[in-house]
Design a protein around this motif. Sequence first.
Motif, PDB file in Angstrom:
ATOM      1  N   ARG B 248       0.849  -1.190   0.000  1.00  0.00           N
ATOM      2  CA  ARG B 248       0.000   0.000   0.000  1.00  0.00           C
ATOM      3  C   ARG B 248       0.893   1.250   0.000  1.00  0.00           C
ATOM      4  NH1 ARG B 248      -4.893   0.304   4.224  1.00  0.00           N
ATOM      5  NH2 ARG B 248      -5.806  -1.180   2.780  1.00  0.00           N
ATOM      6  N   GLY B 249       0.419   2.241  -0.717  1.00  0.00           N
ATOM      7  CA  GLY B 249       1.188   3.486  -0.755  1.00  0.00           C
ATOM      8  C   GLY B 249       0.559   4.447  -1.768  1.00  0.00           C
ATOM      9  N   ALA B 278      -1.874  -2.378  -4.191  1.00  0.00           N
ATOM     10  CA  ALA B 278      -1.583  -3.209  -5.361  1.00  0.00           C
ATOM     11  C   ALA B 278      -1.137  -4.588  -4.888  1.00  0.00           C
ATOM     12  CB  ALA B 278      -0.478  -2.562  -6.194  1.00  0.00           C
ATOM     13  N   SER B 279      -1.429  -5.582  -5.713  1.00  0.00           N
ATOM     14  CA  SER B 279      -0.982  -6.932  -5.348  1.00  0.00           C
ATOM     15  C   SER B 279      -0.179  -7.532  -6.495  1.00  0.00           C
ATOM     16  CB  SER B 279      -2.184  -7.808  -4.980  1.00  0.00           C
ATOM     17  OG  SER B 279      -3.009  -7.967  -6.091  1.00  0.00           O
ATOM     18  N   ALA B 295      10.547  -2.002  -0.356  1.00  0.00           N
ATOM     19  CA  ALA B 295       9.355  -1.306   0.140  1.00  0.00           C
ATOM     20  C   ALA B 295       9.757  -0.101   0.994  1.00  0.00           C
ATOM     21  CB  ALA B 295       8.491  -2.268   0.942  1.00  0.00           C
ATOM     22  N   ARG B 296      10.731  -0.331   1.873  1.00  0.00           N
ATOM     23  CA  ARG B 296      11.199   0.756   2.736  1.00  0.00           C
ATOM     24  C   ARG B 296      11.794   1.891   1.889  1.00  0.00           C
ATOM     25  NH1 ARG B 296      13.652  -2.444   6.186  1.00  0.00           N
ATOM     26  NH2 ARG B 296      15.673  -2.232   5.144  1.00  0.00           N
ATOM     27  N   GLU B 297      12.578   1.469   0.918  1.00  0.00           N
ATOM     28  CA  GLU B 297      13.261   2.419   0.031  1.00  0.00           C
ATOM     29  C   GLU B 297      12.274   3.306  -0.729  1.00  0.00           C
ATOM     30  OE1 GLU B 297      16.017   1.504  -3.653  1.00  0.00           O
ATOM     31  OE2 GLU B 297      16.600   0.320  -1.887  1.00  0.00           O
ATOM     32  N   VAL B 300       6.607   2.381   0.557  1.00  0.00           N
ATOM     33  CA  VAL B 300       5.322   1.662   0.525  1.00  0.00           C
ATOM     34  C   VAL B 300       5.279   0.673   1.692  1.00  0.00           C
ATOM     35  CG1 VAL B 300       5.039   1.886  -1.981  1.00  0.00           C
ATOM     36  CG2 VAL B 300       6.133  -0.153  -1.035  1.00  0.00           C
ATOM     37  N   GLN B 301       4.045   0.357   2.042  1.00  0.00           N
ATOM     38  CA  GLN B 301       3.847  -0.503   3.216  1.00  0.00           C
ATOM     39  C   GLN B 301       3.490  -1.921   2.742  1.00  0.00           C
ATOM     40  OE1 GLN B 301       0.339   0.599   5.325  1.00  0.00           O
ATOM     41  NE2 GLN B 301       1.010  -0.310   7.238  1.00  0.00           N
TER      42      GLN B 301
END
Lengths: 253, 328
Positions: B248-249, B278-279, B295-297, B300-301
């Motif tokens: 998620r983001g 999104a998946s 994700a961290r970069e 987004v979660q």
Amino acid sequence: MYVIARSVFRHKMKAIGVLVILALGFLFLHAFQLIFTVIAPHEGLEAQTMYDYMGSGNTLSIFAILLAAVVTSDLISEDLAGRSFVLYFSRAVKVRDYLAGKGAASLLVMSIMCLLPPVAVAIAAIATQSGDDYAGSAGVLARTAVAGAVMTVFFVPYGLMMSSFTKRKSYAAVGTFMSFFVLLIVAEIFAEFDPAWRVISPADALSFASGWIFGVETPEYVDWPALAAFMAGFVCAPAVVVYLKLKRQVVGG
Amino acid sequence: MTTAGEGSAATGTTGPHRLSAKDVTVRFGQVVALNGFTADIPEGVIGLLGPNGAGKSTFIKASLGLVPLERGSISVGGLDSQAESLRIRDDIGYMPEHDCLIPSMSSVELVSYMGQISGMGQRDAMQRCHEVLDFVGIGEERYRLVKSYSTGMKQKVKLAQAIVHDPALLFLDEPTSGMDPNGREEMLDLVRRIGATGKTIIVSSHILQEVERVCGHAIIISEGRLVRDGKMGALMAGEEGLQNLTVRGDAKALEAFARALGAACTIVRKADEGVGQASFSVRGCGDGRGIFGLAREHGVQVRSYTPDRISLEDVFLQAFQGGGRSGD
């Protein structure tokens, strides 16, 4: 087998129909005979007396068939209707054990009407006899027990067979009772031409057999081999039919 | 009845109550109920699945020696179901699908009667009868005639009579048939609790969700043949190496993350679920540490990251379409 017999017997001894027939039988047949036997002066137990009580009329036979119809009617039909067979035969129970259990319970109930009271009457007669011939009286007591046993056994296999033919116990009861009358009527019709046909009437067959057991005079027209064949057939054929029918229904029993 | 704990996995592959069927054919007139059915059934809680008329009940009855085999053999704990059916039935409990209770008896009478028929003494059977009726949740109604019971109560009494003699192997044929949702829950809980005691339970059902919840192993039958079997986990495992990822983001971040993800591993499927979510189905991402780093970069979660898994319903459908694979 013992477990099934005990359970069925307990249930039957709580059934209103069974209790009513037993009560009526005791009242109209056995109580009078017992009182009469004790009150009337007698030197010993006479075979003729016991034959008159047990075999000469149709009353005891009618009570016996009524009781057999009520006792046996639901023994197999209820299991057919409720599909309870599977409860028995998913356990280590054989068809013969199942049938033996049901049959033994029926015989116990039947003996309360057909065997125990006549034996009790005979014992009461011996206890109150004025003569010394106890051996002779004991002989009649033994014959009484045999005649009672025959009457106890006679209708049970037929009743079980009728119960295995239908899922409704009322049909089985009526079927058992009506078979008795159908055979009686057929015997009466054919007896017009030849009285020997009377042996196919269950009541007459029992009467002739009782006469033979008690050693009293029986009609000359009785064809003894035919009587023996009919009685054996009336007991054995239904037993075989019901066994094979259940065996076919329950493989591996 | 030991009721502690939960657990439903099929355990051993050998043992005294293992079942095996070899090329079993059962015919009723023109109808072939089992057609060369071959299966090796381990101990544990086993689901026997298949549409109506697939041959599930016939297999159970054949295992009990209640139907003749035209061909083949069934072995229950090393005993032949046809030649040694009485010995087999000594240690088996069977809960039939259809109504089979004796209507003129109360459940106390019926269950203790069945215990005695199974060889228990009168006193032991009565004591055990009360235990199992307590276990299945039949209270004071146990003294009423069975014919006055609801369907759910009848199912419980059927289960009670099947376990009264403490059999090591239980056949439950459609145990939740005709029950309401609460009743189903209770019945499944009972099955789970019995399974936790180490008994082998074969649950025949066409309700897949139920089997999925209580069984550790499944056997799928169709038209009298085995079409799929295996451990539930293996049957329901999706494509090998495939992972499902949900993130998620905001839209820009998601777009950048997708590009970076595509560079790091193979994206098999991608779906925009809207509302900033999104998946992805991905392969070749290693143990997933790289994904969390990405994700961290990109800010987004990660909402979920799980191995691909399919439902038993999918397994069932694949089995009938000839696809999928058996479990180990």
